[in-house]
Design a protein around this motif. Structure first.
Motif, PDB file in Angstrom:
ATOM      1  N   HIS A 112     -97.784   7.309  44.673  1.00 55.31           N
ATOM      2  CA  HIS A 112     -98.780   7.546  45.724  1.00 55.31           C
ATOM      3  C   HIS A 112     -97.971   8.001  46.945  1.00 55.31           C
ATOM      4  CE1 HIS A 112    -101.868   4.872  43.644  1.00 55.31           C
ATOM      5  NE2 HIS A 112    -100.738   4.453  43.088  1.00 55.31           N
ATOM      6  N   ARG A 123     -96.304  -0.639  55.178  1.00 55.23           N
ATOM      7  CA  ARG A 123     -97.147  -1.838  55.398  1.00 55.23           C
ATOM      8  C   ARG A 123     -96.312  -3.115  55.193  1.00 55.23           C
ATOM      9  NH1 ARG A 123    -101.284   0.351  51.604  1.00 55.23           N
ATOM     10  NH2 ARG A 123    -101.390  -1.718  50.698  1.00 55.23           N
ATOM     11  N   TYR A 135    -102.829 -10.215  47.358  1.00 49.56           N
ATOM     12  CA  TYR A 135    -103.032  -8.771  47.580  1.00 49.56           C
ATOM     13  C   TYR A 135    -104.500  -8.423  47.764  1.00 49.56           C
ATOM     14  CZ  TYR A 135    -103.095  -3.747  46.479  1.00 49.56           C
ATOM     15  OH  TYR A 135    -103.319  -2.393  46.499  1.00 49.56           O
ATOM     16  N   ILE A 162    -105.063  -1.124  51.037  1.00 51.27           N
ATOM     17  CA  ILE A 162    -105.353   0.308  50.956  1.00 51.27           C
ATOM     18  C   ILE A 162    -106.133   0.763  52.197  1.00 51.27           C
ATOM     19  CG2 ILE A 162    -106.645   2.053  49.641  1.00 51.27           C
ATOM     20  CD1 ILE A 162    -105.926   0.466  47.077  1.00 51.27           C
ATOM     21  N   TYR A 183    -105.494   8.036  49.880  1.00 51.57           N
ATOM     22  CA  TYR A 183    -105.569   7.274  51.131  1.00 51.57           C
ATOM     23  C   TYR A 183    -106.413   8.017  52.168  1.00 51.57           C
ATOM     24  CZ  TYR A 183    -101.819   4.332  49.288  1.00 51.57           C
ATOM     25  OH  TYR A 183    -101.075   3.467  48.529  1.00 51.57           O
ATOM     26  N   HIS A 215    -109.835   5.541  44.823  1.00 48.55           N
ATOM     27  CA  HIS A 215    -108.772   4.535  44.963  1.00 48.55           C
ATOM     28  C   HIS A 215    -109.354   3.231  45.507  1.00 48.55           C
ATOM     29  CE1 HIS A 215    -104.316   3.889  46.438  1.00 48.55           C
ATOM     30  NE2 HIS A 215    -104.621   3.140  45.386  1.00 48.55           N
ATOM     31  N   PHE A 247    -109.033   3.654  40.363  1.00 51.14           N
ATOM     32  CA  PHE A 247    -108.533   2.271  40.380  1.00 51.14           C
ATOM     33  C   PHE A 247    -109.623   1.398  39.749  1.00 51.14           C
ATOM     34  CE2 PHE A 247    -106.683  -1.229  43.453  1.00 51.14           C
ATOM     35  CZ  PHE A 247    -106.194  -1.922  42.352  1.00 51.14           C
ATOM     36  N   HIS A 287    -105.838   3.648  36.698  1.00 45.82           N
ATOM     37  CA  HIS A 287    -105.196   2.394  37.081  1.00 45.82           C
ATOM     38  C   HIS A 287    -105.977   1.310  36.334  1.00 45.82           C
ATOM     39  CE1 HIS A 287    -103.251   4.540  40.343  1.00 45.82           C
ATOM     40  NE2 HIS A 287    -102.626   3.433  40.717  1.00 45.82           N
ATOM     41  N   GLU A 339    -104.659  -3.864  36.209  1.00 41.10           N
ATOM     42  CA  GLU A 339    -103.440  -4.121  36.993  1.00 41.10           C
ATOM     43  C   GLU A 339    -103.275  -5.599  37.310  1.00 41.10           C
ATOM     44  OE1 GLU A 339    -102.995  -1.703  40.501  1.00 41.10           O
ATOM     45  OE2 GLU A 339    -101.426  -2.977  41.346  1.00 41.10           O
ATOM     46  N   HIS A 376    -100.328   0.600  34.637  1.00 42.66           N
ATOM     47  CA  HIS A 376    -100.197  -0.807  35.067  1.00 42.66           C
ATOM     48  C   HIS A 376    -100.259  -1.745  33.861  1.00 42.66           C
ATOM     49  CE1 HIS A 376     -99.821  -0.622  39.365  1.00 42.66           C
ATOM     50  NE2 HIS A 376    -100.773   0.282  39.413  1.00 42.66           N
ATOM     51  N   ASP A 410     -94.589   3.824  40.705  1.00 41.47           N
ATOM     52  CA  ASP A 410     -95.800   3.471  41.462  1.00 41.47           C
ATOM     53  C   ASP A 410     -95.520   3.535  42.965  1.00 41.47           C
ATOM     54  OD1 ASP A 410     -98.458   2.787  41.841  1.00 41.47           O
ATOM     55  OD2 ASP A 410     -98.125   0.635  41.673  1.00 41.47           O
ATOM     56  N   ASN A 467     -95.569   3.461  46.532  1.00 41.24           N
ATOM     57  CA  ASN A 467     -96.696   3.419  47.469  1.00 41.24           C
ATOM     58  C   ASN A 467     -96.385   2.394  48.552  1.00 41.24           C
ATOM     59  OD1 ASN A 467     -98.378   0.778  47.205  1.00 41.24           O
ATOM     60  ND2 ASN A 467     -97.917   1.284  45.074  1.00 41.24           N
ATOM     61  N   THR A 506     -97.779  -1.833  47.266  1.00 42.26           N
ATOM     62  CA  THR A 506     -97.343  -2.692  46.165  1.00 42.26           C
ATOM     63  C   THR A 506     -95.999  -2.290  45.549  1.00 42.26           C
ATOM     64  OG1 THR A 506     -98.440  -1.355  44.467  1.00 42.26           O
ATOM     65  CG2 THR A 506     -99.757  -3.091  45.488  1.00 42.26           C
TER      66      THR A 506
END
Ligand code: NIG
Ligand code: FE
Length: 431
Positions: free
Chosen positions: A80, A87, A100, A110, A150, A183, A223, A251, A254, A274, A326, A328, A331
């Protein structure tokens, strides 16, 4: 001008059929010593004993591999890469016990990256992503999939995908764009007068047709996760994407099981990604469908989760496993695919050969590119990586280290170490 790669200690070719390696096939990475690799017109022309290739290509540019390891360029089939700020504050929150998904429910996760990306210009996002992709390349990756996801408005998703298109024009890296408008459900669609159904309609009726018409993506992804998109919603979105000519990725499973792997198999998706919470039925379904199981052990490690995807069970069941970063901001903020190989061996219990096949041939298959890249064999693109190690088993061993000396894409120099990730422009630049 042809190029001959000479004096490698070991050449991992991954040579074999131009498709994903499944089950026990993954254990064979076709490693050879005492051989050289010839490249002509951007393609592998020969893999043979050194003297033979020297005689066959007397005028070739020579790349002296100086006793190092030569492999197919690595394929990072899940990132991503288009986002604004990091973050890092969430890392401490998770360490203090906030989950999360709980961070997402509070409007972070996200959603935080969405707010940030919407406030940035295309040029700004391009500059950030350019630097990040150069870092990805500096670890040996020559093909990278990059998702939007995003933006979550038509304009912001298009903005992200245009950045990806500009990146592929600016860099020699192979970049595969994926549309991930599904997403999350954006916060503004969670309460009346709007609804999640309205957002899903926007993805299906406006975003997908526009993305397809502008040729901005090769794949669509969703996702599919409890609390995000249900399997039914994911099916509707992906069916529309397929009708528009896009390849499919999911995705899947996960954090909690949600039927994502089963859905990927049902839709014959290119990959299900995932899978840390995949069901027994999901394992069977993926193996039968031939959908690549793309495992992302960096994500579970970074989130501090104990559970990893059941890689051994997947391989025993005859599935094809790929490994990817992955990359991003939430995560898995790593650009280092060899580090993921380390986790593939230590956390997923893969052999080194399986991990290497997972990050080359099977990564390429997850992108529908198994006939083009992922192996050093005649006819394949000359996507090559050179590592400062003598034995392939060292690649996952020196964990976190950057051993990549140089990469070539289609025979063109891509990354060269020692120059801070700047890309030399001369083709076949010898070390
Ligand atoms: O693959 N799970 C969905 N997407 C990313 C995380 C995105 C984020 O937290 O920003 C993933 O883990
Ligand atoms: Fe992801």
């Amino acid at each position: 001008m042809p190029i001959v790669f000479l004096n490698a200690a070991e050449v991992v070719t991954c040579a074999g059929p131009a498709r994903a390696r499944r089950g026990a096939e993954m254990a064979d990475m076709q490693s050879r010593r005492g051989i050289a690799v010839a490249v002509e017109n951007g393609r592998i022309a020969g893999v043979a004993p050194q003297d033979e290739l020297r005689r066959a290509y007397p005028d070739a540019d020579e790349v002296d591999c100086r006793g190092c390891l030569l492999t197919p360029g690595l394929v990072d089939s899940h990132t991503h890469g288009i986002f604004g700020k990091p973050r890092h504050e969430e890392q401490e929150l998770r360490a203090s016990g906030v989950d999360y998904m709980e961070i997402a429910r509070r409007g972070g996760g996200i959603h935080g990256s969405v707010r940030d990306l919407r406030s940035r210009s295309e040029d700004e996002l391009f500059d950030l992503a350019l630097a990040r992709l150069r870092r990805i390349a500096s670890y040996g990756t020559t093909t990278v999939e990059v998702k939007s996801g995003y933006g979550l408005t038509l304009e912001d998703e298009l903005k992200s995908l245009r950045v990806i298109r500009r990146l592929s024009q600016a860099l020699p890296l192979r970049i595969v764009p994926t549309f991930l408008g599904a997403h999350e459900i954006p916060l503004e669609y969670r309460a009346a007068p709007r609804s999640r159904e309205e957002y899903i309609a926007l993805v299906i009726n406006e975003m997908i047709p526009r993305v397809a018409a502008e040729g901005l993506a090769r794949f669509a992804d969703v996702f599919c996760e409890p609390g995000v998109y249900t399997a039914d919603e994911s099916r509707r979105i992906l069916t529309a994407a397929r009708a528009a000519g896009l390849g499919l990725k999911i995705h899947a499973d996960e954090l909690e099981p949600g039927g994502g792997a089963e859905l990927a198999a049902e839709l014959r998706a290119a990959s299900a990604d995932h899978l840390a919470a995949i069901s027994e039925g999901g394992i069977k379904a993926l193996s039968e469908a031939g959908t690549v199981a793309t495992l992302l052990p960096g994500t579970m490690a970074f989130l501090g989760r104990q559970r990893q995807a059941p890689a051994r069970q997947l391989i025993a069941g005859g599935a094809a496993v790929a490994l990817a970063t992955d990359f991003n901001p939430g995560t898995s903020p790593t650009v280092n695919l060899p580090l993921i190989l380390t986790l593939g061996v230590s956390q997923l219990h893969l052999s080194v050969a399986e991990a290497l096949v997972a990050a080359t041939v099977n990564g390429a298959a997850a992108l529908g590119m198994a006939a083009e890249t992922g192996q050093l064999a005649p006819g394949f693109a000359a996507d090559v990586a050179l590592f400062d190690i003598e034995d392939a088993r060292e690649l996952p061993y020196w964990y976190g280290d950057r051993r990549c000396l140089a990469t070539w894409v289609r025979g063109i120099a891509c990354h060269a170490s020692g120059n801070d990730g700047t890309f030399p422009s001369s083709p076949g630049r010898p070390l």
